[in-house]
Structures are given as C-alpha cells and as structure tokens.
Design a protein around this motif. Structure first.
Motif, PDB file in Angstrom:
ATOM      1  N   GLU A  73       0.957  -1.487   0.024  1.00  0.00           N
ATOM      2  CA  GLU A  73       0.152  -0.015   0.157  1.00  0.00           C
ATOM      3  C   GLU A  73       0.871   1.219  -0.166  1.00  0.00           C
ATOM      4  OE1 GLU A  73      -3.409   1.203  -0.726  1.00  0.00           O
ATOM      5  OE2 GLU A  73      -3.171  -1.251  -1.030  1.00  0.00           O
ATOM      6  N   SER A  74       0.535   2.015  -0.667  1.00  0.00           N
ATOM      7  CA  SER A  74       1.395   3.874  -0.501  1.00  0.00           C
ATOM      8  C   SER A  74       0.480   4.940  -1.251  1.00  0.00           C
ATOM      9  CB  SER A  74       2.828   3.100  -2.078  1.00  0.00           C
ATOM     10  OG  SER A  74       1.883   3.962  -2.797  1.00  0.00           O
ATOM     11  N   THR A  75       0.709   5.646  -0.614  1.00  0.00           N
ATOM     12  CA  THR A  75       0.385   6.917  -1.305  1.00  0.00           C
ATOM     13  C   THR A  75       0.261   7.800  -2.627  1.00  0.00           C
ATOM     14  OG1 THR A  75       2.524   8.511  -0.409  1.00  0.00           O
ATOM     15  CG2 THR A  75       0.398   7.725   1.362  1.00  0.00           C
ATOM     16  N   ASP A  76       1.192   6.966  -2.920  1.00  0.00           N
ATOM     17  CA  ASP A  76       0.947   6.970  -4.678  1.00  0.00           C
ATOM     18  C   ASP A  76       0.262   6.047  -5.567  1.00  0.00           C
ATOM     19  OD1 ASP A  76       3.326   8.811  -3.827  1.00  0.00           O
ATOM     20  OD2 ASP A  76       4.303   6.554  -4.661  1.00  0.00           O
ATOM     21  N   ARG A  77      -0.744   5.158  -4.795  1.00  0.00           N
ATOM     22  CA  ARG A  77      -1.889   4.741  -6.071  1.00  0.00           C
ATOM     23  C   ARG A  77      -2.492   6.779  -6.514  1.00  0.00           C
ATOM     24  NH1 ARG A  77      -4.582  -0.252  -4.994  1.00  0.00           N
ATOM     25  NH2 ARG A  77      -6.331   0.513  -6.159  1.00  0.00           N
ATOM     26  N   ALA A  78      -3.141   6.089  -7.686  1.00  0.00           N
ATOM     27  CA  ALA A  78      -3.571   6.481  -7.888  1.00  0.00           C
ATOM     28  C   ALA A  78      -5.366   6.906  -7.359  1.00  0.00           C
ATOM     29  CB  ALA A  78      -4.481   6.131  -9.604  1.00  0.00           C
ATOM     30  N   VAL A  79      -5.634   8.334  -7.376  1.00  0.00           N
ATOM     31  CA  VAL A  79      -6.672   8.496  -7.040  1.00  0.00           C
ATOM     32  C   VAL A  79      -8.286   8.370  -7.250  1.00  0.00           C
ATOM     33  CG1 VAL A  79      -8.005  10.067  -6.201  1.00  0.00           C
ATOM     34  CG2 VAL A  79      -5.750  10.453  -5.579  1.00  0.00           C
ATOM     35  N   ARG A  86     -10.294   2.088  -0.212  1.00  0.00           N
ATOM     36  CA  ARG A  86      -9.084   0.976   0.583  1.00  0.00           C
ATOM     37  C   ARG A  86      -8.056   2.181   1.444  1.00  0.00           C
ATOM     38  NH1 ARG A  86      -4.796  -2.678  -2.014  1.00  0.00           N
ATOM     39  NH2 ARG A  86      -5.800  -3.897  -3.514  1.00  0.00           N
ATOM     40  N   GLN A  87      -8.628   3.853   1.749  1.00  0.00           N
ATOM     41  CA  GLN A  87      -8.051   4.107   2.132  1.00  0.00           C
ATOM     42  C   GLN A  87      -8.830   4.101   3.247  1.00  0.00           C
ATOM     43  OE1 GLN A  87      -5.333   4.305   2.046  1.00  0.00           O
ATOM     44  NE2 GLN A  87      -4.336   5.145  -0.372  1.00  0.00           N
TER      45      GLN A  87
ATOM     46  N   LEU B 320      -7.355  -9.025  -6.798  1.00  0.00           N
ATOM     47  CA  LEU B 320      -8.778  -9.753  -6.084  1.00  0.00           C
ATOM     48  C   LEU B 320      -9.462  -8.863  -5.431  1.00  0.00           C
ATOM     49  CD1 LEU B 320      -7.819 -13.258  -6.703  1.00  0.00           C
ATOM     50  CD2 LEU B 320      -9.609 -12.324  -8.014  1.00  0.00           C
ATOM     51  N   VAL B 321      -8.486  -7.962  -4.917  1.00  0.00           N
ATOM     52  CA  VAL B 321      -9.395  -7.115  -3.765  1.00  0.00           C
ATOM     53  C   VAL B 321     -10.003  -5.872  -4.346  1.00  0.00           C
ATOM     54  CG1 VAL B 321      -8.183  -5.398  -2.346  1.00  0.00           C
ATOM     55  CG2 VAL B 321      -7.243  -7.439  -1.680  1.00  0.00           C
ATOM     56  N   ASP B 322      -9.459  -5.566  -5.346  1.00  0.00           N
ATOM     57  CA  ASP B 322     -10.209  -4.252  -5.534  1.00  0.00           C
ATOM     58  C   ASP B 322     -11.597  -4.835  -6.622  1.00  0.00           C
ATOM     59  OD1 ASP B 322      -8.099  -2.059  -5.216  1.00  0.00           O
ATOM     60  OD2 ASP B 322      -7.333  -2.701  -7.953  1.00  0.00           O
ATOM     61  N   LEU B 323     -11.304  -6.072  -6.634  1.00  0.00           N
ATOM     62  CA  LEU B 323     -12.153  -6.401  -7.693  1.00  0.00           C
ATOM     63  C   LEU B 323     -13.924  -7.059  -6.521  1.00  0.00           C
ATOM     64  CD1 LEU B 323     -13.995  -7.495 -10.490  1.00  0.00           C
ATOM     65  CD2 LEU B 323     -13.203 -10.126  -9.971  1.00  0.00           C
ATOM     66  N   GLN B 324     -13.389  -7.772  -5.773  1.00  0.00           N
ATOM     67  CA  GLN B 324     -13.981  -7.287  -4.292  1.00  0.00           C
ATOM     68  C   GLN B 324     -14.565  -6.860  -3.810  1.00  0.00           C
ATOM     69  OE1 GLN B 324     -14.360 -11.575  -1.231  1.00  0.00           O
ATOM     70  NE2 GLN B 324     -12.757  -9.945  -0.404  1.00  0.00           N
ATOM     71  N   LEU B 325     -13.374  -6.056  -4.070  1.00  0.00           N
ATOM     72  CA  LEU B 325     -14.618  -4.259  -2.948  1.00  0.00           C
ATOM     73  C   LEU B 325     -15.989  -3.446  -3.869  1.00  0.00           C
ATOM     74  CD1 LEU B 325     -11.581  -1.752  -2.224  1.00  0.00           C
ATOM     75  CD2 LEU B 325     -13.147  -3.273  -0.947  1.00  0.00           C
ATOM     76  N   PHE B 329     -17.933  -4.575  -1.617  1.00  0.00           N
ATOM     77  CA  PHE B 329     -17.580  -3.839  -0.948  1.00  0.00           C
ATOM     78  C   PHE B 329     -17.367  -4.470   0.301  1.00  0.00           C
ATOM     79  CE2 PHE B 329     -17.082   0.259   1.994  1.00  0.00           C
ATOM     80  CZ  PHE B 329     -16.096   1.223   1.274  1.00  0.00           C
ATOM     81  N   GLY B 330     -15.756  -4.934   0.632  1.00  0.00           N
ATOM     82  CA  GLY B 330     -15.017  -5.426   1.345  1.00  0.00           C
ATOM     83  C   GLY B 330     -15.550  -7.225   1.350  1.00  0.00           C
TER      84      GLY B 330
END
Lengths: 455, 455
Positions: A73-79, A86-87, B320-325, B329-330
């Motif tokens: 995880e990083s703060t550079d991720r696209a907004v 995620r945040q 897969l985390v993004d896809l599950q979100l 949502f979670g």
C-alpha cells in the motif's frame, strides 16, 4: 501451553522435533494429562504443532507471518474510485476518516447488537451451522414485506432475495441484466463504487448531471434517446454524495421516460433510514416491475453483520436465486440474517434511529459552521444522513488536498472519484460523524499547502 | 404488545387507525408508560404500527406476508446443476437429504460454535459494527499462513484474501481471469456447482474423465493441446463427487502440462480437513503462482458463518481485492471471520475433527454395506469425507430415481448433474451422514418404480 510456546520460540524445540508424550509432560509439570491434551489441541489448532496419528505431536514449521499487503500500500496510488475504499477500510482504527461512508462505532446500536449476538448463541442447531434457504431467512423477508407495505410497496416474501451486502445485490442484478458493451446511466456525481462496480462489468457508463431535485431531467431524457441504456442506478433518498432528495415531479418524469425506453432502474435505499420523513420512491410510484429495490443494514445496524436485500418481480428474483447459487452457493449467512432480525426487533432499535437522526442533524449544523470558517461550503443542505458535499475555496484541487491529508493520516473523499465527467475537482464529500477539530486543522493545512503550492 | 396485536388481528383497530396515546394506554392497562413505549417500539420495529412524528402511532397496512417462491417450486423443474442445490437448500428441515453436500447439525462442532458466539458478544465495538479491512481479518489470515506452512506451502498474510464463501472465492478468480468464450477444464464428474458457476461466466467447459488417481492424464494433455484452456478447476483431496485422492504422479504430470501450456489451476480444498492424513497438493508441489488455493470452513465448522479464502500470488490477490471491493464492498463479515477464528482456536475443535473422521469412516462402511443389499455399489472407496459415488443396478436412470424420490420428500443427487459429457446417468452421489433406514427404503422403492416403469 506457555511452556511449549517458550520451548519453540527459544528454539529448544525445532520444527520437526517430537513433543514430550502427554503422560510424560503431565508428570514433569505436575498437571493432569487432560490439561496437557487440551494444551496440545489448542497449539495444534493454532498450527504451532501437528499430530501424527499413532505417533504423537511434532513442532510445525515455525514462522512469523508477515503481511506483504501492508508494504505494498502506498500514498502514490492513483486517486481512482478504489482510492477512498481502500484507504478508508485499511486505515488504522485511530485514523480519522472523514472520507469514509459509515458512522463511527459509538453512533451504532451496539447494545442491541450485543443482545442479538448473545441470544444467537442459544439458537437452534440448524441455523447455527447449515447453509440456509436459497432466498434467505423467511422471517426477515416477512419483516421487510411489512415495512415495504407501510411505504406503499406491495411485495410478497418470494419477491425478496437476501444477499450478503447492498453492493452484492447490485452486482447480482448487473450480472443478470447486463452484457459487456451495454450502457448504464448513473448520476454525476454518484457513489464512487457504482463506477468501480460498473467498470467490473465492462459496460459503457453515461453520467447525468445531478441537480437539487434529482437528475437533470432534460439531459436524462436526451441520454435515454441517444445511448439507449439498459439500466439506471440511483439513490432516491439522501443521494450519495450530495444528500439530495428526489422530488416527486422528477421521479414521475424519470418513470415516464423509463417506460417509453424500456429502461430498468435500480433504486438503492441504503440511506433510507436516515430520512426524517419518507420522501418519494420510484418503487412506490411504479411498483416492483421496472424498478428494483435494493438495500442493506450496514449504515444503521452493522456493517460487520453483512446482509443486504433485493426486492423485485418474482421472475427476476427466481433468476437471481440461481445466479446467487452459482456464484456464491446460497445467500447471506443465516446467522447474519438472524442477528439483523433480532436487532431490528429489539425495542431499542427504533429509538436508536430516532436519536441518531437528531444527533446527525445537530452534527451537520455544527460541521457546516466549522467548514464555513475554512471557506468550505455545502452545495446543498441535506435533510438527513451524514454526508456534506462541499466546494473547496479558490477551486483547490480536492485530489491533491486528499493526497496531502493522507500523509498526515487523514482519509478524505475527493470530488472526482464521484464524477464520471470529472467535473467535481474542487468538491469534497465529508462525513460529519467522522469530523473533529483535529481533522479540520489538518484539512486547513492540506488546503493551504495545495493553494500555495508548498511541499 | 399482545393486547395491541389482538386489537389489530381482530380488526378492532384497522390500518390507518391511531393507537391510544402512551399515557392513556398505560393507565388503562395499569402498566408503566415506559412499558408501553417499549411495546410500541417493538411493534413499530416489526412494521405492525408506524409512528408519525409529533402525532403518535398508527396501525400499519396489515398483511400476512405470503411467500410466492414456495408455490413456484415444483418437482417438474429440469434436473440440471441447480436442481440439487435448490432442493437441498429449500427442503424442510425434516426432509432427508442424502443428495446434499453438508453434514447434519449434530455432526458439527456446535458447542465450540456457541462458545465462539457468546465470546463475540463481548468483542470490541469496531469489529461488531464496522466493515473491516479489505483483505479480511489479519488474525485469521495469519492462522491460515501457519497452517499452510505446515503443509509446505509458503505464503504471507498479504497473499490471502478472505471471501464470503468458497464458491465466491472461485467466482472472484473466474471474474478476474476469464473472458466470455475462454475455455475452462473441469473433471468429469465434478462438483455440479462448478458447471453452474462456469455457465454464469459464459465460458466453454471441457470435461476430462476422472480416474481412480485423478484426471486421465493423457486426455488432460490432449485437452490442453486442443482447447488451450485458461483455467483448470479441481479438488485434489477427496474429489467431489468421487472421493478420489489425486496421486503424486498425476499431480506432477498435471503441473508439467500446465507449465508448458500456461494454464492456471484453482485447487479447491473444501474437503481437505476430512483426510485421515494429508495427500499431495498441487499448491505444495508448485507454490502459489500457477496454482491458486481456495477453501472455506463450511464443511467442518459452520456453513451459516460464511467465510472462505483465496491464497495466491501477491499480484493476483491485489487485483482480487479491488474486484471484491467493487462487487461486494469489502470481504467477509468481520464478525464471521472472528467466529471462525475463535472456533478454530477452541481446544475442542481439533478433537472434533479427529472424532468426525473416525465417525465418518464407520458410517461409510455401514452405508456401503447397506447399499450393497440394494445392488448399489461405490465406484471407489474414499479415504475420507462423506460422499460415496455409486452406480445404480441395472443401469437405472438416476435422474428418474431422484424425481420419484422427491415425490416422497427425499432429495437425491443424480449422476448427470456432475457430468459435462452426461456419461453418469446411472450414478448417484450419496452423503453417508444423511442416510438412514427410511432413506434406503425410499431409494429402493424409487429404483423399483423406475426399473419396472410403474407410476
């Protein structure tokens, strides 16, 4: 257990070593063999030791599990639409999250939830360990039917399908109704996860500008004519992020236009319980044919007890039951449905909703005043809920402000994650229940940095 | 509450009528006003009455919710992959379900589950009501990491994603890896819901005949060369429905063939805990790169507390985390993960698994003997688990037998729902824990009817 743990961590016992026999260990430590059996079983359950049938217990491969996800995880991720989710979800519990979409725990009906869990420990065996029925708890569906009836929506329990969340409810509907390349209408701005969800379906997304009374109806009609969308996804009550309430006039026009273009509508009722009194609903005007109602209990009851629902035509529900079976085997946890039902039936829950609405009304007023001192003003004053959709002063770039704030450990929700057309660069959605003096100071600091261009 | 209920059901109070004021009703009944407040709140929560702010309580629209879904279910439904799921899940609790895929409640660790629920009522506020982190409970992921390490599978906690079920785990993977028109290999026979799931993804399904040591490796290699599948979906331990254990030799050949054809493999470990000792695993031989491990706690802990997992490469897990979100949502309910963790850590759980395996071994032997008297014989004798994959006598049509049995309220699992090539018409999968003398009699009767052609 501690004695064995020590032997393993001090490497007196190495992976693969055999543990003392139960009898010998009991004698050495002066405890009963059953105590040792219990300790070995617990250590085995934890994975620290492993039994070999007929041979005794052995030290398992030792390792201190690390979590590579934290490092990545990083703060550079696209907004992007995932940024806020995620945040917000992965922030430490002490991190202020004015960008998140839920209330802090002390705003939730904790006592009623704890009572429901205690009662659940005494439930019948089958509800505790079996899969449950395909549509989900009949008792909870019946309670929903009664609630809908009081809102003028006729349905029977077979028209309700319980799901494991409100989002999963929308996802199931989209899987059934949409094919890649189809067009879907959403509000601009709208809940950022609608965008993420629809992207996962590989559909074309068309945004309709949202006004103080609902979608801009002329542009909505144009969009239907031009893009022939299959579906419109919206919140009628306390729209996310603006907090706007759909007006009856716009509701009627949406439905007329939908009928002439064979458009299906998903009406997401996730914030319905925050309304001081009930506003117009597409499902109440038009019934559960063209309009599909979805909701969940995450915002006012618990987001940890995951349970949502779909209310639709019997035919659609039958198709969705099959799809939910194929893709999740069964609906929501029967235990979760039972906990929701018990909490809803708890005498205190209804009172909780009443005091929650009053508390939020006060808090909204306070935060509006606090934000005004920073030059931040709401686009509209919502009738309920916990969101304020605000414009930042001097057209400050909200994504930049959010990035800066994140360095100081504050999670914000910048406007463009909600906007298909990316026309909300200087907007920010604030959750009034997650704000405090410290957050306001950090927000001021981040805005100052962005506006002065300092690092 | 009873007094008001009576007034409503006897129609002394009609929908829309105002209820007596709290003070008056308390005086009339000789109870305290707070008792009446409590009663009104509960009735409001149930939807029987509705408050109007500042005006009092009113009788809500009365209705006795019916359930149209029950009426729509019928024995005429096609015997397809959904047939067994629907019948098993929606059968009344007293209906024998030898076709279902789970153990009866009294085979489950009920005491440990109840202890876990009682303890959960005292958990911290945030776990009870908030969404939880994107990957799911770190404590549970760490426990899985230790368990995997003892099986020779290296992973860190960031390589594990909790899901709301084992099926949902497979579904997420398929959504990420597959596009409509891709080809997927499955075993023939295989778990019927694999077929339903893959149909939902609109992919081409190619079956490879399953032998007593795993998939027919020559045909597997042919299928790779001919169909260029993207994915192979299988159970290595106690394959469903046959109960076969993959042999090390076949495992090695599968992996070699997969490497040369860039095939991904989902290894479904849902029956792993039923093995008397651990057999070969693709994930242990090849690591978590090409092989994705999935599992759940539904079969040995609880299917009501819904929680599954995916173990894969860090990159795949992040996607897969993004896809599950986006689609749910979670992940799974934090409460569910906590209940699973507490039950797994309960000293009794490990002992439960041990005695469960012994009890099932005895039961398998008994049912094999009972079925032999009906001329029904297992294709193989599984090392563990609760399934027997059996051939019916005189090539009796299993779908027909299942239809007949359903008329007498017995849910069976006929062979062809497990077979892509429809080559298992005279096979039936039996769940030994759900069998009894009555089931055997009904089975005999249904087979007799089918073989004699009588109605």
């Amino acid at each position: 257990m501690q004695a064995i743990r020590r032997m393993i961590t001090s490497q007196a016992l190495a992976p693969g070593d055999k543990l003392p026999s139960i009898r010998r260990f009991a004698r050495d430590k002066g405890v009963s063999p059953s105590t040792v059996v219990e300790a070995y079983d617990r250590l085995a359950a934890e994975g620290l030791i492993r039994p070999r049938p007929g041979s005794g217990f052995y030290v398992a491969a030792l390792l201190d599990p690390t979590d590579s996800s934290a490092a990545r995880e990083s703060t550079d991720r696209a907004v992007d639409p995932f940024w806020v989710s995620r945040q917000s979800l992965d922030a430490g519990r002490e991190t202020p999250r004015p960008g998140c979409g839920w209330l802090p725990p002390d705003w939730m009906p904790l006592a009623a939830v704890r009572r429901a869990i205690r009662a659940a420990a005494k439930m019948d065996d089958a509800t505790l360990v079996e899969y449950g029925s395909t549509h989900g708890s009949l008792a909870l569906r019946r309670m929903l039917v009664r609630q809908f009836a009081s809102e003028g929506i006729e349905a029977d329990a077979g028209q309700i399908l319980l799901t494991s969340s409100g989002t999963q409810a929308i996802d199931l509907i989209c899987r059934h109704l949409l094919r890649p390349g189809d067009t879907v209408l959403i509000d601009d701005p709208c809940y950022f996860n609608f965008r993420a969800l629809l992207q996962a379906h590989a559909v074309r997304i068309v945004g309709v500008p949202y006004t103080q009374t609902g979608p801009d109806i002329a542009l909505f009609q144009d969009a239907l004519a031009t893009h022939k969308p299959r579906l419109y996804l919206t919140n009628s009550a306390l729209h996310n992020p603006t907090g706007v309430t759909l007006s009856p006039k716009v509701a009627h026009r949406i439905l007329s236009a939908a009928a002439s273009h064979d458009l299906m509508i998903v009406e997401d009722e996730i914030f319905a319980d925050f309304e001081p009194d009930r506003s117009v609903r597409l499902a109440a005007l038009d019934g559960l044919g063209r309009v599909i109602r979805i909701g969940s209990f995450s915002k006012t009851l618990s987001a940890s007890i995951r349970c949502g629902y779909i209310a639709a035509s019997p035919e659609l529900v039958e198709a969705l039951v099959d799809l939910q079976l194929a893709t999740g085997f069964g609906g929501p946890s029967p235990l979760a449905a039972e906990l929701v039902l018990r909490t809803l039936s708890d005498g205190s829950y209804y009172r909780h909703l009443g005091s929650l609405r009053s508390r939020l009304a006060r808090r909204r007023r306070e935060i509006v005043a606090d934000l005004a001192k920073l030059g931040v003003h709401p686009w509209t004053l919502p009738r309920g809920g916990f969101y304020l959709w605000c414009r930042l002063p001097d057209a400050a770039d909200a994504s930049e402000v959010a990035r800066r704030a994140l360095r100081d450990g504050i999670v914000l929700a910048p406007g463009n994650v909600f906007s298909v057309a990316q026309t909300a660069a200087d907007f920010m959605r604030f959750n009034v229940a997650q704000m405090n003096a410290d957050v306001l100071r950090q927000l001021q600091k981040a805005m100052d940095q962005v506006l002065t261009g300092s690092e």
